[in-house]
Design a protein around this motif. Structure first.
Motif, PDB file in Angstrom:
ATOM      1  N   ALA A   1       0.912  -1.485  -0.091  1.00 31.57           N
ATOM      2  CA  ALA A   1       0.023   0.179   0.041  1.00 31.57           C
ATOM      3  C   ALA A   1       0.877   1.259  -0.185  1.00 31.57           C
ATOM      4  CB  ALA A   1      -0.965  -0.066   1.341  1.00 31.57           C
ATOM      5  N   LEU A   2       1.805   1.454   0.964  1.00 30.00           N
ATOM      6  CA  LEU A   2       2.709   2.486   1.113  1.00 30.00           C
ATOM      7  C   LEU A   2       3.421   2.649  -0.314  1.00 30.00           C
ATOM      8  CD1 LEU A   2       4.226   1.962   4.613  1.00 30.00           C
ATOM      9  CD2 LEU A   2       2.822   3.918   3.740  1.00 30.00           C
ATOM     10  N   LYS A   3       3.857   1.670  -0.936  1.00 28.27           N
ATOM     11  CA  LYS A   3       4.436   1.768  -2.332  1.00 28.27           C
ATOM     12  C   LYS A   3       3.865   2.108  -3.551  1.00 28.27           C
ATOM     13  CE  LYS A   3       8.725  -0.938  -1.264  1.00 28.27           C
ATOM     14  NZ  LYS A   3       9.917  -1.769  -1.701  1.00 28.27           N
ATOM     15  N   TYR A   4       2.535   1.517  -3.465  1.00 31.88           N
ATOM     16  CA  TYR A   4       1.918   1.316  -4.671  1.00 31.88           C
ATOM     17  C   TYR A   4       0.611   1.705  -4.970  1.00 31.88           C
ATOM     18  CZ  TYR A   4       5.878  -1.894  -5.759  1.00 31.88           C
ATOM     19  OH  TYR A   4       7.004  -2.278  -6.005  1.00 31.88           O
ATOM     20  N   TRP A   5      -0.103   2.075  -3.765  1.00 32.53           N
ATOM     21  CA  TRP A   5      -1.409   2.642  -3.758  1.00 32.53           C
ATOM     22  C   TRP A   5      -1.800   4.121  -3.853  1.00 32.53           C
ATOM     23  CZ3 TRP A   5      -4.021  -1.163   0.204  1.00 32.53           C
ATOM     24  CH2 TRP A   5      -3.999  -2.476  -0.058  1.00 32.53           C
ATOM     25  N   GLY A   6      -0.718   4.794  -4.150  1.00 34.89           N
ATOM     26  CA  GLY A   6      -0.972   6.276  -4.458  1.00 34.89           C
ATOM     27  C   GLY A   6      -0.850   7.152  -3.097  1.00 34.89           C
ATOM     28  N   TYR A   7      -0.297   6.828  -2.176  1.00 32.53           N
ATOM     29  CA  TYR A   7      -0.219   7.626  -0.981  1.00 32.53           C
ATOM     30  C   TYR A   7       0.434   8.900  -1.088  1.00 32.53           C
ATOM     31  CZ  TYR A   7      -2.428   3.581   1.366  1.00 32.53           C
ATOM     32  OH  TYR A   7      -3.215   2.460   1.755  1.00 32.53           O
ATOM     33  N   GLN A   8       1.383   8.602  -1.900  1.00 31.16           N
ATOM     34  CA  GLN A   8       2.558   9.711  -2.230  1.00 31.16           C
ATOM     35  C   GLN A   8       1.734  10.979  -2.858  1.00 31.16           C
ATOM     36  OE1 GLN A   8       2.747   6.704  -3.256  1.00 31.16           O
ATOM     37  NE2 GLN A   8       4.756   5.854  -3.544  1.00 31.16           N
ATOM     38  N   LYS A   9       0.608  10.751  -3.641  1.00 34.99           N
ATOM     39  CA  LYS A   9      -0.211  11.999  -4.137  1.00 34.99           C
ATOM     40  C   LYS A   9      -1.348  12.257  -3.359  1.00 34.99           C
ATOM     41  CE  LYS A   9       0.775  10.522  -9.115  1.00 34.99           C
ATOM     42  NZ  LYS A   9       0.269   9.673 -10.224  1.00 34.99           N
ATOM     43  N   LYS A  10      -1.848  11.510  -2.452  1.00 38.56           N
ATOM     44  CA  LYS A  10      -2.914  11.875  -1.713  1.00 38.56           C
ATOM     45  C   LYS A  10      -2.432  12.786  -0.267  1.00 38.56           C
ATOM     46  CE  LYS A  10      -6.800   9.588   0.535  1.00 38.56           C
ATOM     47  NZ  LYS A  10      -7.585   8.335   1.105  1.00 38.56           N
ATOM     48  N   TYR A  11      -1.139  12.427   0.290  1.00 34.64           N
ATOM     49  CA  TYR A  11      -0.777  13.021   1.398  1.00 34.64           C
ATOM     50  C   TYR A  11       0.516  13.874   1.324  1.00 34.64           C
ATOM     51  CZ  TYR A  11      -3.902   9.549   3.677  1.00 34.64           C
ATOM     52  OH  TYR A  11      -4.877   8.794   3.930  1.00 34.64           O
ATOM     53  N   THR A  12       0.728  14.736   2.210  1.00 36.62           N
ATOM     54  CA  THR A  12       1.602  15.639   1.812  1.00 36.62           C
ATOM     55  C   THR A  12       3.102  14.770   2.175  1.00 36.62           C
ATOM     56  OG1 THR A  12       1.925  16.301   4.312  1.00 36.62           O
ATOM     57  CG2 THR A  12       0.618  17.716   2.937  1.00 36.62           C
ATOM     58  N   PRO A  13       4.212  15.301   1.845  1.00 35.68           N
ATOM     59  CA  PRO A  13       5.615  14.590   2.028  1.00 35.68           C
ATOM     60  C   PRO A  13       5.794  14.474   3.348  1.00 35.68           C
ATOM     61  CG  PRO A  13       5.855  16.425   0.273  1.00 35.68           C
ATOM     62  CD  PRO A  13       4.329  16.669   0.892  1.00 35.68           C
ATOM     63  N   GLU A  14       5.525  15.145   4.295  1.00 33.27           N
ATOM     64  CA  GLU A  14       5.823  15.049   5.551  1.00 33.27           C
ATOM     65  C   GLU A  14       4.910  13.963   6.187  1.00 33.27           C
ATOM     66  OE1 GLU A  14       6.910  18.904   4.307  1.00 33.27           O
ATOM     67  OE2 GLU A  14       4.966  17.952   4.086  1.00 33.27           O
ATOM     68  N   ILE A  15       3.724  13.736   5.872  1.00 31.48           N
ATOM     69  CA  ILE A  15       2.668  12.737   6.376  1.00 31.48           C
ATOM     70  C   ILE A  15       3.124  11.636   5.745  1.00 31.48           C
ATOM     71  CG2 ILE A  15       0.343  11.891   6.303  1.00 31.48           C
ATOM     72  CD1 ILE A  15      -0.593  14.760   6.350  1.00 31.48           C
ATOM     73  N   TYR A  16       3.514  11.268   4.579  1.00 30.58           N
ATOM     74  CA  TYR A  16       3.965  10.167   3.783  1.00 30.58           C
ATOM     75  C   TYR A  16       5.356   9.583   4.441  1.00 30.58           C
ATOM     76  CZ  TYR A  16       5.148   6.801   0.347  1.00 30.58           C
ATOM     77  OH  TYR A  16       5.701   5.694  -0.417  1.00 30.58           O
ATOM     78  N   GLN A  17       6.494  10.493   4.610  1.00 28.48           N
ATOM     79  CA  GLN A  17       7.536  10.108   5.219  1.00 28.48           C
ATOM     80  C   GLN A  17       7.237   9.565   6.795  1.00 28.48           C
ATOM     81  OE1 GLN A  17      10.284   9.657   3.972  1.00 28.48           O
ATOM     82  NE2 GLN A  17       9.172  10.215   1.761  1.00 28.48           N
ATOM     83  N   GLY A  18       6.278  10.233   7.430  1.00 28.48           N
ATOM     84  CA  GLY A  18       5.746   9.745   8.685  1.00 28.48           C
ATOM     85  C   GLY A  18       5.319   8.351   8.547  1.00 28.48           C
ATOM     86  N   MET A  19       4.757   7.984   7.745  1.00 23.69           N
ATOM     87  CA  MET A  19       3.888   6.705   7.352  1.00 23.69           C
ATOM     88  C   MET A  19       4.896   5.557   7.126  1.00 23.69           C
ATOM     89  SD  MET A  19       0.676   7.501   5.070  1.00 23.69           S
ATOM     90  CE  MET A  19      -0.967   8.161   5.757  1.00 23.69           C
ATOM     91  N   LEU A  20       5.919   6.078   6.485  1.00 23.23           N
ATOM     92  CA  LEU A  20       7.162   5.162   6.240  1.00 23.23           C
ATOM     93  C   LEU A  20       7.916   4.688   7.455  1.00 23.23           C
ATOM     94  CD1 LEU A  20       8.442   6.427   2.528  1.00 23.23           C
ATOM     95  CD2 LEU A  20       6.862   4.378   3.089  1.00 23.23           C
ATOM     96  N   ALA A  21       8.188   5.789   8.145  1.00 25.46           N
ATOM     97  CA  ALA A  21       9.022   5.838   9.253  1.00 25.46           C
ATOM     98  C   ALA A  21       8.086   5.273  10.446  1.00 25.46           C
ATOM     99  CB  ALA A  21       9.383   7.306  10.027  1.00 25.46           C
ATOM    100  N   GLY A  22       6.954   5.209  10.469  1.00 31.61           N
ATOM    101  CA  GLY A  22       6.086   4.570  11.475  1.00 31.61           C
ATOM    102  C   GLY A  22       6.126   3.065  11.072  1.00 31.61           C
ATOM    103  N   TYR A  23       6.234   2.605   9.719  1.00 24.59           N
ATOM    104  CA  TYR A  23       6.161   1.195   9.058  1.00 24.59           C
ATOM    105  C   TYR A  23       7.391   0.563   9.658  1.00 24.59           C
ATOM    106  CZ  TYR A  23       5.983  -2.906   6.312  1.00 24.59           C
ATOM    107  OH  TYR A  23       6.295  -4.147   5.956  1.00 24.59           O
ATOM    108  N   ASP A  24       8.703   1.110   9.631  1.00 22.98           N
ATOM    109  CA  ASP A  24       9.717   0.675  10.239  1.00 22.98           C
ATOM    110  C   ASP A  24       9.752   0.459  11.585  1.00 22.98           C
ATOM    111  OD1 ASP A  24      10.723   0.497   7.576  1.00 22.98           O
ATOM    112  OD2 ASP A  24      12.007   2.546   7.846  1.00 22.98           O
ATOM    113  N   LYS A  25       9.411   1.325  12.368  1.00 21.82           N
ATOM    114  CA  LYS A  25       9.027   1.153  13.747  1.00 21.82           C
ATOM    115  C   LYS A  25       8.238   0.010  14.535  1.00 21.82           C
ATOM    116  CE  LYS A  25       9.255   6.126  15.061  1.00 21.82           C
ATOM    117  NZ  LYS A  25       8.560   7.303  15.636  1.00 21.82           N
ATOM    118  N   LEU A  26       7.291  -0.191  13.502  1.00 20.89           N
ATOM    119  CA  LEU A  26       6.302  -1.189  13.934  1.00 20.89           C
ATOM    120  C   LEU A  26       6.839  -2.602  13.410  1.00 20.89           C
ATOM    121  CD1 LEU A  26       2.737   0.115  13.346  1.00 20.89           C
ATOM    122  CD2 LEU A  26       3.339  -1.198  15.324  1.00 20.89           C
TER     123      LEU A  26
END
Length: 858
Positions: free
Chosen positions: A454-479
């Motif tokens: 989902a993070l890579k291919y479902w279009g979140y990069q366009k739907k969210y700001t760069p800050e929110i999207y990068q936060g999602m990626l960082a959160g993925y790694d934490k979890l």
């Protein structure tokens, strides 16, 4: 580290210790906060079940009633009960209250004291309560906060709406709660956001010491010996050290296999003790199809002053299981190796069996695993949008030789990663890893379902700001790259962990097929033909699927005849995929003549689903060892619905489950036409090679007459665990010179393939058609049916002078079992089918309807 507060409440076998257990399941009442109207309640249960019981909610599964129950999730609810404690019980050294499951935000009070503020559906809580108890009546009161209103402040302060689109609410609140994601809705699921005491409640009185955890850890396994470590967490309740003898015993089928004891000094508080054990000439636990899933009974006892003060037992399977995930010439492998042998994984993805989890009885669990085993499966994936299953689920997986791929409960959306959320997840991981790690069926842990994709291919990069999207990626790694693998390494180090499924692949990117496991939704969402499954080949297919309606008797359970239209309001309420009905029709038009009648459309749709997914299952098996597993989406349903399932909510096998049983047979014949050439493969999942096999291939027309050459291949050898092409020939070489051109011949006949062993016994058989069903010149035919009926059993003997394709036997009994169904009744073949159900009575006529494809043309 995981605190004792969240210690495991293991389901223990009957013990001989002198502890005393009270099961607190009676005398409960519930009330909607603010009303002071108290009514009787069932525990374990949910508020929805209690409201239904008191006729305060309509049947949520019927019609469009889902809309009428949504108010419940916005209210707070209270539960209360009273229980009696004797003065004698209060003389015991300790008392502990255990909640195995509270759903979800719950404040627990005992005799006026706040014991607990629960906030995670997925953990059990064990609380020392002796100081709160009093002789005589004790009052237990639980306040459940609305999971919606409880998380609204988090949503309001979050700054964005998470992309949890399966949460059927404009505000996606589900991500903030550690609660079953599917209860908020899914593309096959009703929205029923529950609250309640959903698992058992017990009060246990102890003396001296208790066992809070017992892990039988396998250190090594050879044919000569199994070396084990019995790892115990013992709580000395007293304020002084005590001498204790710890006795470890193991037996197999009642015969002692090992016994050892050790005298220890238990210090006040928690003591961690390891005691080695050896079992000579161990009998290995084997997966379904490979042998017996042997289980040893282990017990640990604590003896002080001649009394057994605590005991805990587990059933342990001795086996080696690893997931081989290594780089190779084709990319990166992904397969299970069991007891040193590569195993082709055959199975399906499992979702919770009910939208109301306490409705799932022991009998339903037993029936489910009977269904899994009968379909020749050896793996089931517990998908991450549901729950960590009941102990009975894993016990039955152990007993039936079914490996469990276990997701952590995260699916299809990024999640928060703030410290409070991470702490809840850590407690959840600790609790469930400890609870499940003794099960030999548990094969692996997986961090989540489809979140990396989902993070890579479902279009979140366009739907969210760069800050929110990068936060999602960082959160993925934490979890999923830090917290969860660390807990698996700490508590269950020998099991494989993968952070997401699919491992890498996206179905739109062919270059990813060669790496790890894949979810192929090119069929269905991508509208690719079923034949694409022959070439879109993964190393391990962990999801692919196709929808169907359930059969008519299940539709009749939620709809009236006036609703029997594909796009009626009720049908759409039970079709959660917005493009579902369109896709069923689209695919049906490709392969079948689309019927006009609703009932016929439902039937042909069932056939379509079964045949389509079978095509994929066979393609995956055929292409081993490149591909080493196939788990279709999905095994079962959580309510009566149009879905991808092979078994409907009432336990009725759809055509898909019968076709999976055929495609998963240990020995299977797989004919396929490739570029006007017939290729015949023999597929074996057997551990032993087979010699002197004979394959007979006979061409017959739909009236039962010979239509071409009969080919016999004698003295075939089939190595163990292989796919092997044993025959290739151009199609036009099969047919004798005839009046018809080849294309006409192909529309009028079928090939019957039979494999026999050296003693002449049939070990596999199948039927192959050379054209799509809509192209076949199917005959009209009359089937004769003779019935013999006794209590619980009806035997049908069927005979047809001409082919009856995809014959479906219908009876109006939910959950009735058929020895076979959705099969081709061949011309002149006398076929016996046995139907079993407790509802079948001798002397009471059982209505039976026979339906085959040609009948839908009228």
């Amino acid at each position: 580290a995981c605190g004792l507060f969240y210690c495991c409440s293991m389901a223990c076998a009957q013990s001989n210790d002198n502890s005393e257990v009270l099961t607190l399941h009676s005398g409960w009442e519930f009330s909607q906060v603010g009303t002071e109207l108290w009514r009787t309640a069932e525990v374990p249960g949910t508020v929805h079940q209690d409201l239904i019981q008191h006729n305060l909610l309509p049947n949520p599964f019927y019609g469009t009633n889902e809309q009428k129950i949504q108010w419940v999730e916005n209210e707070d609810w209270e539960y209360r009960t009273a229980f009696t404690v004797t003065a004698e019980q209060l003389k015991r050294d300790d008392a502990r209250l255990t909640f195995e499951g509270l759903d979800t935000y719950a404040d627990v009070y005992l005799n006026g004291a706040l014991l607990l503020k629960a906030d995670n559906m997925f953990v059990g809580y064990t609380i020392p309560v002796k100081e709160y108890l009093r002789p005589g009546e004790n009052l237990l009161h639980i306040y459940f906060h609305s999971p919606i209103r409880q998380t609204l402040p988090q949503y309001a302060s979050n700054g964005f709406n998470y992309p949890a689109d399966n949460d059927h609410h404009e505000k996606h609140l589900s991500v903030f709660s550690r609660k079953a994601p599917y209860s908020y809705g899914w593309d096959w699921g009703i929205r029923m956001v529950t609250s309640g005491v959903w698992r058992p409640v017990t009060l246990r009185f102890y003396d001296a010491a208790s066992i809070s955890d017992y892990h039988v850890k396998q250190l090594s396994l050879t044919d000569r010996a199994a070396q084990l470590s019995n790892e115990l967490e013992i709580n000395n309740i007293l304020s002084r050290p005590i001498q204790a003898e710890i006795k470890i015993q193991a037996s197999l089928e009642g015969k002692q296999a090992s016994a050892v004891s050790r005298t220890v000094t238990l210090q006040p508080g928690v003591n961690r003790i390891e005691i080695p054990t050896e079992i000579l000439s161990p009998v290995r636990w084997m997966p379904n199809g490979w042998g017996t899933p042997a289980l040893y009974d282990f017990s640990a006892q604590i003896v002080t002053e001649g009394n057994i003060v605590a005991e805990q037992s587990h059933r342990i399977g001795l086996r080696t299981v690893c997931l081989v995930n290594e780089k190779d010439a084709d990319g990166e492998s992904f397969y299970f190796e069991v007891n040193g042998v590569p195993m082709f994984a055959k199975g399906a993805n499992y979702i919770p069996q009910d939208a109301l989890l306490p409705n799932v009885t022991a009998e339903r669990y037993r029936t489910l695993f009977r269904d899994i085993k009968e379909a020749n499966m050896n793996v089931v994936r517990v998908w991450g949008g549901g729950v960590y299953e009941d102990d009975r689920f894993y016990d039955l997986a152990d007993e039936n030789g079914i490996l469990v791929w276990q997701d952590f409960m995260f699916a299809c959306t990024p999640y928060p990663s703030d410290p409070t959320f991470l702490k809840r997840v850590e407690q959840e991981a600790c609790y469930n890893i400890r609870r499940l790690r003794n099960h030999p069926s548990l094969a692996m842990w997986c961090g989540n379902n489809e979140i990396l994709e989902a993070l890579k291919y479902w279009g979140y990069q366009k739907k969210y700001t760069p800050e929110i999207y990068q936060g999602m990626l960082a959160g993925y790694d934490k979890l999923f790259r830090e917290l969860l693998p660390a807990k698996v390494k700490e508590l269950d180090a020998d099991r494989f962990y993968v952070h997401s499924s699919p491992y890498l692949a996206n179905w739109g990117r062919p270059e990813s097929w060669g790496i790890g496991d894949s979810h192929n939704w090119g069929v269905w969402y991508g509208q690719k033909p079923f034949e694409s499954l022959d070439t879109d080949l993964p190393r391990f297919m962990s999801e692919f699927g196709f929808q169907s309606f359930p059969e008519m008797k299940t539709i009749a359970a939620f709809a009236s005849p006036e609703d029997y239209q594909i796009e009626s309001e009720v049908m759409n309420a039970h079709q959660k995929s917005s493009i579902g009905n369109h896709l069923i029709r689209t695919y049906m038009e490709r392969d079948y003549i689309v019927p006009e009648k609703f009932e016929d459309f439902v039937y042909v749709g069932l056939v379509l689903q079964g045949q389509g997914i079978r095509h994929g299952l066979e393609a995956h098996r055929r292409n081993r060892p490149y591909c080493m597993g196939t788990l279709y989406w999905q095994l079962n349903d959580s309510w009566p619905v149009v879905s991808w399932s092979g078994i409907d909510y009432y336990g009725n096998w759809k055509a898909l489950h019968y076709q999976a049983k055929r495609a998963f047979a240990p020995l299977h014949i797989n004919p396929i036409c490739q570029n006007d050439t017939l290729c015949v493969y023999l597929l074996s999942d057997c551990l032993d090679a087979m010699e002197k096999l004979t394959l007979e291939m006979k061409l017959t027309n739909f009236a039962g007459k010979k239509a071409g050459k009969t080919v016999v291949l004698p003295s075939l050898s089939l190595p163990a665990n292989t796919s092997q092409c044993v025959y290739r020939t151009p199609l036009n070489a099969l047919f004798s010179p005839a009046k018809h051109p080849l294309a006409d011949d192909l529309r009028r006949c079928f090939m019957q393939l039979t494999l026999k062993d050296k003693s002449g016994r049939t070990v596999a058989e199948t039927v192959h058609f050379f054209e799509k069903t809509k192209e076949l010149l199917l005959p009209e035919t009359n089937i004769t049916c003779k019935m013999k009926q006794t209590d619980g059993r009806c035997e049908l003997t069927l005979l047809s002078p001409a082919l009856a394709k995809d014959l479906f036997i219908e009876v109006p009994l939910q959950g009735a079992r058929f020895s076979d169904n959705f099969f081709d009744l061949l011309p002149g073949e006398r076929k016996t089918v046995v139907i079993t159900s407790p509802q079948i009575k001798k002397g009471e006529a059982l209505p039976v309807r026979l339906r085959h494809i040609r009948q839908t043309y009228n």
